[in-house]
Design a protein around this motif. Structure first.
Motif, mmCIF file in Angstrom:
data_model
loop_
_atom_site.group_PDB
_atom_site.id
_atom_site.type_symbol
_atom_site.label_atom_id
_atom_site.label_comp_id
_atom_site.label_asym_id
_atom_site.label_seq_id
_atom_site.Cartn_x
_atom_site.Cartn_y
_atom_site.Cartn_z
ATOM 1 N N PHE A 646 0.824 -1.207 0.000
ATOM 2 C CA PHE A 646 0.000 0.000 0.000
ATOM 3 C C PHE A 646 0.855 1.252 0.000
ATOM 4 N N GLN A 647 0.601 2.135 -0.963
ATOM 5 C CA GLN A 647 1.266 3.435 -1.111
ATOM 6 C C GLN A 647 2.774 3.307 -1.261
ATOM 7 N N THR A 648 3.242 2.103 -1.586
ATOM 8 C CA THR A 648 4.681 1.913 -1.715
ATOM 9 C C THR A 648 5.250 2.755 -2.840
ATOM 10 N N SER A 649 4.575 2.739 -3.976
ATOM 11 C CA SER A 649 5.109 3.439 -5.133
ATOM 12 C C SER A 649 5.098 4.955 -4.968
ATOM 13 N N GLU A 650 4.231 5.469 -4.081
ATOM 14 C CA GLU A 650 4.160 6.908 -3.894
ATOM 15 C C GLU A 650 5.388 7.449 -3.169
ATOM 16 N N ASN A 651 6.091 6.581 -2.481
ATOM 17 C CA ASN A 651 7.254 7.030 -1.730
ATOM 18 C C ASN A 651 8.552 6.472 -2.309
ATOM 19 N N LEU A 652 8.478 6.031 -3.545
ATOM 20 C CA LEU A 652 9.648 5.501 -4.220
ATOM 21 C C LEU A 652 9.847 6.207 -5.551
ATOM 22 N N LYS A 653 11.059 6.167 -6.004
ATOM 23 C CA LYS A 653 11.367 6.538 -7.374
ATOM 24 C C LYS A 653 11.893 5.282 -8.070
ATOM 25 N N TYR A 654 11.657 5.236 -9.349
ATOM 26 C CA TYR A 654 12.117 4.105 -10.140
ATOM 27 C C TYR A 654 13.296 4.557 -10.987
ATOM 28 N N GLN A 655 14.340 3.774 -10.958
ATOM 29 C CA GLN A 655 15.479 4.058 -11.818
ATOM 30 C C GLN A 655 15.613 2.921 -12.824
ATOM 31 N N TYR A 656 16.026 3.261 -14.024
ATOM 32 C CA TYR A 656 16.133 2.243 -15.064
ATOM 33 C C TYR A 656 17.204 2.659 -16.068
ATOM 34 N N ARG A 657 17.674 1.685 -16.769
ATOM 35 C CA ARG A 657 18.595 1.934 -17.871
ATOM 36 C C ARG A 657 18.493 0.774 -18.860
ATOM 37 N N LEU A 658 18.885 1.049 -20.085
ATOM 38 C CA LEU A 658 18.863 0.034 -21.133
ATOM 39 C C LEU A 658 20.283 -0.102 -21.669
ATOM 40 N N ILE A 659 20.983 -1.110 -21.135
ATOM 41 C CA ILE A 659 22.354 -1.346 -21.571
ATOM 42 C C ILE A 659 22.320 -1.827 -23.012
ATOM 43 N N GLY A 660 23.082 -1.164 -23.817
ATOM 44 C CA GLY A 660 23.011 -1.381 -25.256
ATOM 45 C C GLY A 660 22.553 -0.120 -25.944
ATOM 46 N N LEU A 661 21.858 0.721 -25.164
ATOM 47 C CA LEU A 661 21.446 2.041 -25.630
ATOM 48 C C LEU A 661 22.139 3.127 -24.816
ATOM 49 N N GLY A 662 22.563 2.765 -23.603
ATOM 50 C CA GLY A 662 23.246 3.692 -22.704
ATOM 51 C C GLY A 662 23.369 3.071 -21.325
ATOM 52 N N ASN A 663 24.354 3.502 -20.556
ATOM 53 C CA ASN A 663 24.588 2.936 -19.230
ATOM 54 C C ASN A 663 24.155 3.852 -18.094
ATOM 55 N N LYS A 664 23.627 5.025 -18.419
ATOM 56 C CA LYS A 664 23.257 5.981 -17.389
ATOM 57 C C LYS A 664 21.878 5.653 -16.839
ATOM 58 N N TRP A 665 21.782 5.652 -15.486
ATOM 59 C CA TRP A 665 20.495 5.413 -14.835
ATOM 60 C C TRP A 665 19.608 6.637 -15.014
ATOM 61 N N GLN A 666 18.351 6.379 -15.353
ATOM 62 C CA GLN A 666 17.360 7.443 -15.460
ATOM 63 C C GLN A 666 16.304 7.239 -14.385
ATOM 64 N N THR A 667 15.742 8.340 -13.917
ATOM 65 C CA THR A 667 14.778 8.289 -12.822
ATOM 66 C C THR A 667 13.377 8.532 -13.360
ATOM 67 N N LEU A 668 12.465 7.668 -12.926
ATOM 68 C CA LEU A 668 11.070 7.757 -13.350
ATOM 69 C C LEU A 668 10.235 8.184 -12.163
ATOM 70 N N ARG A 669 9.476 9.238 -12.323
ATOM 71 C CA ARG A 669 8.608 9.735 -11.264
ATOM 72 C C ARG A 669 7.164 9.451 -11.613
ATOM 73 N N GLY A 670 6.304 9.516 -10.603
ATOM 74 C CA GLY A 670 4.884 9.328 -10.842
ATOM 75 C C GLY A 670 4.391 8.008 -10.312
ATOM 76 N N SER A 671 3.073 7.918 -10.146
ATOM 77 C CA SER A 671 2.458 6.726 -9.563
ATOM 78 C C SER A 671 2.186 5.657 -10.603
ATOM 79 N N ASP A 672 2.418 5.956 -11.877
ATOM 80 C CA ASP A 672 2.199 4.966 -12.925
ATOM 81 C C ASP A 672 3.514 4.749 -13.669
ATOM 82 N N PRO A 673 4.393 3.916 -13.107
ATOM 83 C CA PRO A 673 5.737 3.763 -13.683
ATOM 84 C C PRO A 673 5.716 2.973 -14.989
ATOM 85 N N GLN A 674 5.899 3.680 -16.068
ATOM 86 C CA GLN A 674 5.842 3.065 -17.392
ATOM 87 C C GLN A 674 6.963 3.622 -18.246
#
Length: 980
Positions: A646-674
């Motif tokens: 419950f409400q876990t995603s509201e207090n988290l940020k998502y970081q992601y990267r696509l190795i092969g396109l780049g190695n830098k982590w990007q941060t995703l904000r919002g309650s609908d992580p897509q």
């Protein structure tokens, strides 16, 4: 200023009791909950919350609910939800159908309606075996075979079961059984107080059990009252448990044990109890008159309380308690302690009240005016309080319950500090220093002030205003404090027990001050949730900090932070005031007053497990797996992430990267992580994602890999194929080119040969037409005319002969001549030959009316050799009646010219007989020359010239002679290699 009036206490209302309960969040249909009648609730191994409800089976992933149903399901309501060791979630319904959810689909396992007959049964799944406990029967059903085995059949009812590490405990008739995980009985205990199940015993037939490694008891209804007995298998003993009267008359639906306390769900709320020496004592009673069906504690230490009719109550933090107030007292702005049991508080609507935290009673002291209470501070006299409203200022004497109006100079005070011999007051028009009688002693500026504090050790004053932070040492003027040369815009000030001044800024974090200097600056880089500070308060060991993103505690000794966010149960971040009292922190908010237990409020941080909830390729949902092989045009990828809870995603940020396109982590904000990748290139990719909490804690990353194939036109084999194909085509092209060149050379040679042969043929035709016999005969004829002194005939003959010779010579230079020229030459030739035959030759030349001789061209020197053959081989051997007929006609379509040469000579066969005496293989020179020429000419024609020789005897046996038909096509004629 002096007192201007004495106002008696307006009203003291009869104390009103407000039940203390944990701060909770109620989930109902307006919050997206699909049903408010919840029968059972569990958390599975993946941290999904499952609800069995009146409307069906639902799964909650922290953001949304998913409904599971089956087309053969009878009725919507389901019960008894549980998870087996394979991760399948099971449920049943009142019709006796048993379902399980696997791979996101509900499957019907078994229908026991004929055996259960509408009774709701308890069941469990152990080692791929379904056990069903219902009424007097216990069934064993292997999941692989669905073969039903009856393990027990009693005349007494089988009770509910309890699970422990080694197996199960359940009751049957008047016995309690201890089994292994396959329901094989290991031990038993006779329930002596249960002798029969008739009405006289007063015992309800179902015996409920509770068993863990420390506690074992049973409970049931006896004469309409709950009865508890502790059980001891080892000593074969049963002992009665004393329970409070409030628990006797309730319907107990479920018992759970958390933190050595028993959470008893009933139709009259939730009882939290402790069991000591067979005495069950109520510690708390929450949600009075609400039908509670079950309570669970999830992996994030959230309590989920399901109800029948009221949805779900979620307690994110058992260390936070809420003191609900009446609507008029809800929006609290200020807190101050009267003593350890009473709190004085003011509201946004101008109410001044007090609250007894021991007996949970509140009373209104003053309700006059509608302007908010802006500040409450302890005066310099014991249990006296200065209460500043926007329009009035009072002195409240708590011992005497008196409320006195004092100087208006305090109205709307933002902050009040006690100084030696007076008070320091922050107002909208500056800071004022007054004495104990509220008389103005000094005005410190005329700009709006937000906060102030007095440092007794330094004997100095700190003032926060719109122009910055000011400092006034003892006996000196105000001076501004800077941080790294920059102005400091401070909202709140407080001083610790160690006389350290702490300042919370509008958007620059927190400062620690000493003697007018900044000695420490704390920001997000140091662990703050946010640099926007709305309230601070010091206790004896640390600093409580309210930010726009949560509540924090900064430990002075360890210099570390502890945080509380909404995920941890913080009800609101709109905290107007903080009041430390002993082991508790009280907070004023727009939703009443909250209490934080210092020892339990900080939940251990558990990083939520991130997972990939959904993956789409070209808008098509794919089955989740760790690797994908995709075609080159399957390069639009959408990945949906989630963390359960419950409400876990509201207090988290998502970081992601696509190795092969780049190695830098990007941060995703919002309650609908897509995450969307609209057009990825070909190649191998590794997608990684992780969570990061507001305090900077990074979770374990997860990944998936996928390969996007190259388009076939960019693969190595395609390049090789292209190279081979191009090479092969080039080979074919050059080979064809060479062949064409060779062919052209051959054709050129052939043309040259044909040309030469044609020239030779023309020469031969010319020779045939100018053969010695013809010339000799012509010259003899001329000589004869001269000798006979027939000058005119000799001249005429000579002119015709010379004209014919000239025509032949002219035609020999041309490939084609018009038909009229050929006919003209034939006429001259026949006139000369008629003279040779001494006028014993009749000839005629006929041209059809539709034939235009001047428009048709035929090969030059072509007709005359056939006429010569007719004369030489047919007519020459006749003495009289020599006839020769030449005709020119067109076919019906006017595409072919027919030249017919017909004589009445001796015929082909007779001619052959005459030629037998000549040399072998003798053939007419003109005939052979003409045949060669026809072959040469036909090489360059699409439609060929045909020469047909017919004997007249083939047509009429009584008639001799020869007919030669020459067919010359007029269309599709082409002749290459020569210029006309």
């Amino acid at each position: 200023m002096r007192f201007i009036s004495l106002i008696l206490l307006c009203v003291i209302y009869t104390a009103r009791i407000f039940a203390q309960q944990p701060a909770h969040i109620q989930l109902t249909e307006k919050d997206g909950l699909p049903d408010i009648e919840i029968f059972n609730i569990i958390e599975d191994s993946k941290q999904f919350i499952w609800l069995s409800a009146d409307k069906g089976l639902f799964r909650y992933n922290g953001r949304e609910y998913k409904h599971f149903t089956h087309p053969k399901q009878r009725g919507n309501a389901v019960f008894g939800v549980l998870e087996d060791t394979q991760g399948r979630v099971w449920c049943t319904n009142i019709s006796g159908q048993f379902f399980y959810v696997e791979n996101d689909r509900m499957h019907l396992f078994l229908d026991l309606s004929d055996k259960l007959r509408g009774l709701i049964s308890e069941f469990l799944v152990s080692d791929n075996i379904l056990y069903v406990l219902s009424a007097q029967k216990l069934f064993k059903i292997p999941i692989k075979t669905s073969e039903i085995t009856l393990l027990k059949n009693n005349r007494g009812f089988i009770g509910s079961y309890s699970q422990h590490n080694r197996g199960y405990v359940y009751s049957s008739f008047n016995m309690l059984y201890f089994t292994d995980k396959e329901f094989v009985i290991q031990d038993s205990l006779k329930l002596d107080m249960i002798k029969s199940f008739d009405e006289e015993s007063g015992i309800i037939r179902r015996i409920n059990t509770f068993h863990d490694d420390e506690t074992s008891f049973i409970y049931f209804l006896k004469f309409g009252k709950n009865t508890f007995y502790s059980t001891d298998f080892e000593n074969q003993s049963i002992s009665a448990i004393e329970i409070p009267e409030r628990l006797e008359q309730t319907l107990i639906t479920h018992i759970s044990k958390y933190h050595d306390q028993f959470w008893i769900s009933t139709d009259n709320g939730l009882f939290v109890c402790e069991l000591q020496s067979n005495n069950l004592r109520i510690v708390n009673h929450w949600y009075n008159k609400i039908f509670v069906t079950k309570t669970i504690l999830d992996k994030q230490d959230n309590f989920w309380i399901s109800t029948k009719g009221n949805g779900i109550y979620l307690i994110p933090n058992i260390g936070i308690y809420h003191y609900p107030m009446s609507e008029s007292l809800e929006n609290i702005t200020e807190l101050e302690s009267i003593d350890s049991n009473e709190i004085l508080f003011g509201t946004n609507t101008g109410y001044l009240s007090k609250y007894n935290i021991k007996y949970h009673k509140s009373a209104i002291i003053d309700s006059s005016g509608a302007n908010r209470v802006s500040k409450i501070v302890k005066a310099q006299f014991d249990k006296d309080f200065i209460v500043a409203k926007e329009d009035k200022t009072f002195l409240y004497k708590s011992n005497a319950e008196e409320l006195l109006e004092i100087s208006s100079d305090f109205n709307g005070a933002k902050d009040i500090s006690v100084v030696n011999g007076g008070y320091l007051i922050s107002l909208y028009n500056g800071v004022k220093l007054v004495d104990l009688n509220y008389n103005l002693e000094e005005s410190l500026g005329e700009t709006r002030s937000y906060a102030n504090c007095y440092n007794l050790e330094e004997n100095s004053i700190y003032v926060a205003s719109v122009n910055g932070l000011m400092f006034k040492p003892d006996g000196a003027e105000l001076k501004e404090i800077f941080s790294d040369g920059k102005k400091m815009y401070i909202k709140v000030l407080d001083i610790s027990t160690e006389n350290e001044v702490w300042a919370g800024s509008f958007k620059s974090g927190i400062y620690k001050l000493k003697n007018g200097n900044v000695v420490k600056h704390i920001t997000k880089r140091d662990g703050l949730l946010s640099n926007i500070i709305t309230e601070i308060k010091c206790d004896d060991k640390g600093l409580w900090i309210v930010t726009d993103l949560g509540l924090q505690y900064y430990d002075f000794l360890t210099k570390t932070f502890k945080s509380i966010t909404k995920q941890d149960g913080m009800p609101t971040y709109r905290i107007a005031d903080i009041l430390p009292i002993g082991d508790y922190i009280y907070m004023a908010s727009n939703n009443g007053m909250f209490r934080l237990d210092k020892s339990t409020v900080f939940k251990p941080r558990k990083t939520a497990d991130i997972y990939i909830a959904n993956i789409k390729v070209d808008s098509e949902i794919k089955t989740l797996k760790s690797h994908y092989n995709l075609d080159y045009d399957e390069n639009a990828i959408e990945i949906t992430l989630n963390v359960n809870g419950f409400q876990t995603s509201e207090n988290l940020k998502y970081q992601y990267r696509l190795i092969g396109l780049g190695n830098k982590w990007q941060t995703l904000r919002g309650s609908d992580p897509q995450i969307n990748y609209n057009s990825l290139p070909s190649g191998n990719f590794k997608f990684e994602t992780r969570t990061i909490t507001s305090s900077g804690e990074i979770g374990e990353p997860i990944n998936l890999t996928f390969k996007i194939a190259r388009p076939f036109w960019s693969t190595w084999w395609f390049y090789v194929l292209i190279i081979l194909t191009v090479g092969f085509l080039a080979y074919l092209f050059f080979r064809r080119k060479i062949n064409v060149l060779k062919q052209r050379q051959v054709e050129a040679l052939q043309q040259e040969m044909v040309s030469k042969q044609l020239v030779l043929s023309q020469l031969e035709n010319l020779r045939s037409q100018m053969n010695p016999h013809f010339i000799f005969n012509a010259l003899n004829s001329i000589q004869e005319y001269i000798v006979m002194n027939e000058k005119d005939l000799a001249s005429t003959y000579l002119i015709k002969f010379s004209r014919l010779i000239r025509i032949y010579l002219d035609h020999s230079r041309e490939n084609e001549v018009v038909l009229s020229e050929e006919i003209k030459a034939l006429k001259i030739y026949l006139e000369l030959e008629k003279n040779r035959f001494e006028d014993a030759l009749d000839y005629s030349i006929h041209v059809s009316d539709n034939l235009s001789t001047s428009d048709i061209q035929i090969p030059s020197l072509f007709i005359q050799p056939y006429v010569e053959n007719a004369l030489k081989h047919g007519l020459l051997h006749k003495n009289t009646n020599r006839e020769l007929d030449i005709s020119f006609n067109l076919d019906r379509l006017e595409t072919k010219l027919f030249c017919t040469i017909k004589d009445n000579g001796i015929g082909v066969e007779a001619s052959k007989e005459l030629n037998k005496g000549r040399r072998p293989q003798h053939r007419s020179f003109a005939t052979s020359a003409n045949e060669k020429r026809v072959k040469l000419i036909n090489q360059n024609r699409n439609e060929k010239i045909k020469v047909t020789v017919n004997s007249n005897s083939d047509i009429d046996n009584d008639y001799c002679g020869t007919e030669v038909i020459i067919t010359i096509p007029l269309k599709s004629y082409r002749y290459e290699g020569f210029n006309h």
